[in-house]
Write a protein that holds these residues in place. Structure first.
Motif, PDB file in Angstrom:
ATOM      1  N   ARG A   1       0.809  -1.224   0.000  1.00 38.56           N
ATOM      2  CA  ARG A   1       0.000   0.000   0.000  1.00 38.56           C
ATOM      3  C   ARG A   1       0.843   1.274   0.000  1.00 38.56           C
ATOM      4  NH1 ARG A   1      -2.801  -4.144   1.860  1.00 38.56           N
ATOM      5  NH2 ARG A   1      -5.074  -4.155   1.706  1.00 38.56           N
ATOM      6  N   LEU A   2       2.158   1.117   0.052  1.00 34.11           N
ATOM      7  CA  LEU A   2       3.023   2.301  -0.007  1.00 34.11           C
ATOM      8  C   LEU A   2       3.010   2.857  -1.422  1.00 34.11           C
ATOM      9  CD1 LEU A   2       6.274   1.108   1.815  1.00 34.11           C
ATOM     10  CD2 LEU A   2       4.915   3.084   2.475  1.00 34.11           C
ATOM     11  N   PRO A   3       2.728   4.151  -1.590  1.00 34.57           N
ATOM     12  CA  PRO A   3       2.853   4.711  -2.939  1.00 34.57           C
ATOM     13  C   PRO A   3       4.312   4.643  -3.389  1.00 34.57           C
ATOM     14  CG  PRO A   3       2.357   6.418  -1.315  1.00 34.57           C
ATOM     15  CD  PRO A   3       2.317   5.113  -0.590  1.00 34.57           C
ATOM     16  N   ARG A   4       4.519   4.283  -4.671  1.00 32.05           N
ATOM     17  CA  ARG A   4       5.897   4.089  -5.135  1.00 32.05           C
ATOM     18  C   ARG A   4       6.689   5.386  -5.157  1.00 32.05           C
ATOM     19  NH1 ARG A   4       6.132  -0.614  -9.676  1.00 32.05           N
ATOM     20  NH2 ARG A   4       5.073  -2.179  -8.447  1.00 32.05           N
TER      21      ARG A   4
ATOM     22  N   TYR B   1       1.147  16.182   5.196  1.00 35.08           N
ATOM     23  CA  TYR B   1       2.125  15.508   4.352  1.00 35.08           C
ATOM     24  C   TYR B   1       3.345  15.063   5.161  1.00 35.08           C
ATOM     25  CZ  TYR B   1      -0.382  16.552   0.119  1.00 35.08           C
ATOM     26  OH  TYR B   1      -1.340  16.573  -0.859  1.00 35.08           O
ATOM     27  N   VAL B   2       3.918  13.930   4.729  1.00 37.41           N
ATOM     28  CA  VAL B   2       5.152  13.437   5.349  1.00 37.41           C
ATOM     29  C   VAL B   2       6.306  13.845   4.444  1.00 37.41           C
ATOM     30  CG1 VAL B   2       6.375  11.389   6.177  1.00 37.41           C
ATOM     31  CG2 VAL B   2       3.875  11.469   6.313  1.00 37.41           C
ATOM     32  N   TYR B   3       7.107  14.801   4.899  1.00 32.40           N
ATOM     33  CA  TYR B   3       8.185  15.308   4.051  1.00 32.40           C
ATOM     34  C   TYR B   3       9.313  14.284   3.904  1.00 32.40           C
ATOM     35  CZ  TYR B   3       5.824  19.783   4.023  1.00 32.40           C
ATOM     36  OH  TYR B   3       4.899  20.766   3.832  1.00 32.40           O
ATOM     37  N   CYS B   4       9.433  13.386   4.920  1.00 32.46           N
ATOM     38  CA  CYS B   4      10.494  12.363   4.881  1.00 32.46           C
ATOM     39  C   CYS B   4       9.957  11.044   4.323  1.00 32.46           C
ATOM     40  CB  CYS B   4      11.050  12.112   6.278  1.00 32.46           C
ATOM     41  SG  CYS B   4      11.767  13.553   7.030  1.00 32.46           S
ATOM     42  N   SER B   5       9.048  11.103   3.381  1.00 31.76           N
ATOM     43  CA  SER B   5       8.391   9.877   2.890  1.00 31.76           C
ATOM     44  C   SER B   5       9.367   8.839   2.360  1.00 31.76           C
ATOM     45  CB  SER B   5       7.385  10.216   1.793  1.00 31.76           C
ATOM     46  OG  SER B   5       6.304  10.910   2.338  1.00 31.76           O
ATOM     47  N   ALA B   6      10.400   9.316   1.642  1.00 35.51           N
ATOM     48  CA  ALA B   6      11.333   8.351   1.025  1.00 35.51           C
ATOM     49  C   ALA B   6      12.025   7.517   2.104  1.00 35.51           C
ATOM     50  CB  ALA B   6      12.357   9.086   0.166  1.00 35.51           C
ATOM     51  N   THR B   7      12.421   8.175   3.183  1.00 35.04           N
ATOM     52  CA  THR B   7      13.109   7.468   4.273  1.00 35.04           C
ATOM     53  C   THR B   7      12.191   6.441   4.911  1.00 35.04           C
ATOM     54  OG1 THR B   7      14.233   9.530   4.710  1.00 35.04           O
ATOM     55  CG2 THR B   7      14.424   7.845   6.405  1.00 35.04           C
ATOM     56  N   LEU B   8      10.949   6.843   5.152  1.00 37.15           N
ATOM     57  CA  LEU B   8      10.011   5.943   5.826  1.00 37.15           C
ATOM     58  C   LEU B   8       9.596   4.787   4.912  1.00 37.15           C
ATOM     59  CD1 LEU B   8       8.052   8.704   7.672  1.00 37.15           C
ATOM     60  CD2 LEU B   8       9.448   6.947   8.727  1.00 37.15           C
ATOM     61  N   ARG B   9       9.463   5.085   3.626  1.00 37.06           N
ATOM     62  CA  ARG B   9       9.149   4.030   2.664  1.00 37.06           C
ATOM     63  C   ARG B   9      10.272   2.985   2.665  1.00 37.06           C
ATOM     64  NH1 ARG B   9       8.999   7.094  -1.698  1.00 37.06           N
ATOM     65  NH2 ARG B   9       6.833   7.655  -1.460  1.00 37.06           N
ATOM     66  N   ALA B  10      11.510   3.476   2.646  1.00 35.44           N
ATOM     67  CA  ALA B  10      12.666   2.554   2.652  1.00 35.44           C
ATOM     68  C   ALA B  10      12.691   1.749   3.950  1.00 35.44           C
ATOM     69  CB  ALA B  10      13.962   3.350   2.501  1.00 35.44           C
ATOM     70  N   ARG B  11      12.264   2.386   5.027  1.00 37.58           N
ATOM     71  CA  ARG B  11      12.303   1.676   6.312  1.00 37.58           C
ATOM     72  C   ARG B  11      11.307   0.507   6.335  1.00 37.58           C
ATOM     73  NH1 ARG B  11      11.612   4.342  12.228  1.00 37.58           N
ATOM     74  NH2 ARG B  11      11.495   2.389  13.374  1.00 37.58           N
ATOM     75  N   VAL B  12      10.097   0.719   5.833  1.00 33.66           N
ATOM     76  CA  VAL B  12       9.111  -0.362   5.788  1.00 33.66           C
ATOM     77  C   VAL B  12       9.620  -1.485   4.887  1.00 33.66           C
ATOM     78  CG1 VAL B  12       6.778  -1.001   5.081  1.00 33.66           C
ATOM     79  CG2 VAL B  12       7.166   1.153   6.261  1.00 33.66           C
ATOM     80  N   GLN B  13      10.171  -1.099   3.747  1.00 32.25           N
ATOM     81  CA  GLN B  13      10.693  -2.115   2.822  1.00 32.25           C
ATOM     82  C   GLN B  13      11.813  -2.916   3.480  1.00 32.25           C
ATOM     83  OE1 GLN B  13      11.487   0.626  -0.336  1.00 32.25           O
ATOM     84  NE2 GLN B  13       9.534   0.251  -1.361  1.00 32.25           N
ATOM     85  N   GLN B  14      12.638  -2.211   4.262  1.00 34.15           N
ATOM     86  CA  GLN B  14      13.744  -2.899   4.920  1.00 34.15           C
ATOM     87  C   GLN B  14      13.230  -3.826   6.023  1.00 34.15           C
ATOM     88  OE1 GLN B  14      15.748  -1.637   8.011  1.00 34.15           O
ATOM     89  NE2 GLN B  14      17.586  -2.838   7.589  1.00 34.15           N
TER      90      GLN B  14
END
Ligand SMILES: [Zn+2]
Length: 278
Positions: free
Chosen positions: A230-233, A248-261
């Motif tokens: 469900r994470l937007p790419r 809005y989450v300005y640090c989205s890229a970091t958090l997206r990477a964290r879930v993936q990790q």
């Protein structure tokens, strides 16, 4: 060990190969340093095993499979070792109750005798929990009851195995329960919106997303995969269900990477849940 040219010829095709004999050939050629013979045998084993997925165990038997797996590690054959472990884990996870239990017991015997197989050891317990439906969504998670319904009693395990199985289940359930709330957001001094927007936006996005999953899995790995899907790419995460403007989450890229990790490293740490010694 006596072997005729016709025996060697028979090893070349799946219909006539004797896997256990091929394994003995590897062991002997390794011991006496017949390198060409050893390499020839390894190449054939690779071809047969990877070319006939799911067929190794019926040809081999648990005892010989243990010997082969240990030989793979002794001879630096990690790809073949991974393939064999995967087939073994699949056997535990997807067979009927009796076959699953037999595969688990053989895996535990093998892992407990080995110094290489800590990760495999943890995966075997985890696969068994999945096989008996311990993580099925439902009103309550009762492993004893689930196993009882499946015709398995915890008494068939010795005390150490029983403890590891129950401890692992408890630990994984605790992890799953922690995932109800968003993982804590790390400080980011370079982000000026971090406290005011990123933190509440992230917590809100997590809540909204997890509550939107119709039948959330009780398995932490599957639950993380559901969130990851469900994470937007690209673009920012945001929470929209507010009367005021979206957060809005300005640090989205970091958090997206964290879930993936978190999702991709879940299996790496599986042995820790079952208290497998290092
Ligand atoms: Zn931020």
């Amino acid at each position: 060990m006596r072997i005729r040219p016709s025996d060697l010829f028979a090893q070349r095709t799946w219909g006539t190969v004797d896997i256990n004999r091929l394994v003995r050939l590897i062991a002997i050629s390794r011991k006496y340093e017949f390198e060409d013979f050893r390499d020839w045998s390894w190449n054939l084993l690779h071809k047969h095993i990877t070319g006939n997925p799911g067929e190794l165990l019926p040809r081999c038997g648990w005892q010989h499979l243990e010997r082969l797996l240990n030989l793979c590690y002794d001879c630096q054959q990690p790809q073949l070792a991974q393939h064999i472990e995967k087939e073994w884990i699949d056997r535990i996870q997807t067979s009927g109750v009796g076959a699953s239990c037999a595969a688990l017991e053989a895996a535990l015997d093998t892992a407990e005798r080995s110094s290489y197989l800590r990760h495999f050891h943890g995966r075997a317990y985890y696969a068994y929990l999945k096989a008996v439906g311990a993580f099925q969504p439902g009103p309550a998670l009762k492993i004893g009851e689930t196993m009882g319904q499946a015709g398995i009693s915890l008494s068939s395990f010795n005390d150490q195995r029983k403890l590891r199985l129950v401890q692992g289940f408890w630990s994984l359930v605790q992890l799953r329960l922690r995932l109800i709330a968003a993982p804590e957001i790390d400080p980011n001094p370079s982000c000026s919106h971090h406290t005011g927007e990123c933190a509440p936006g992230w917590n809100g996005w997590w809540k909204e997303t997890t509550e939107g999953i119709k039948t959330p899995s009780c398995d932490p790995s599957e639950f993380l995969q559901e969130i990851e899907k469900r994470l937007p790419r690209s673009g920012s995460l945001f929470v929209s269900n507010r009367a005021a403007r979206a957060i809005y989450v300005y640090c989205s890229a970091t958090l997206r990477a964290r879930v993936q990790q978190m999702s991709s490293t879940f299996l790496d740490n599986i042995a820790d849940h079952f208290m497998i010694p290092p």
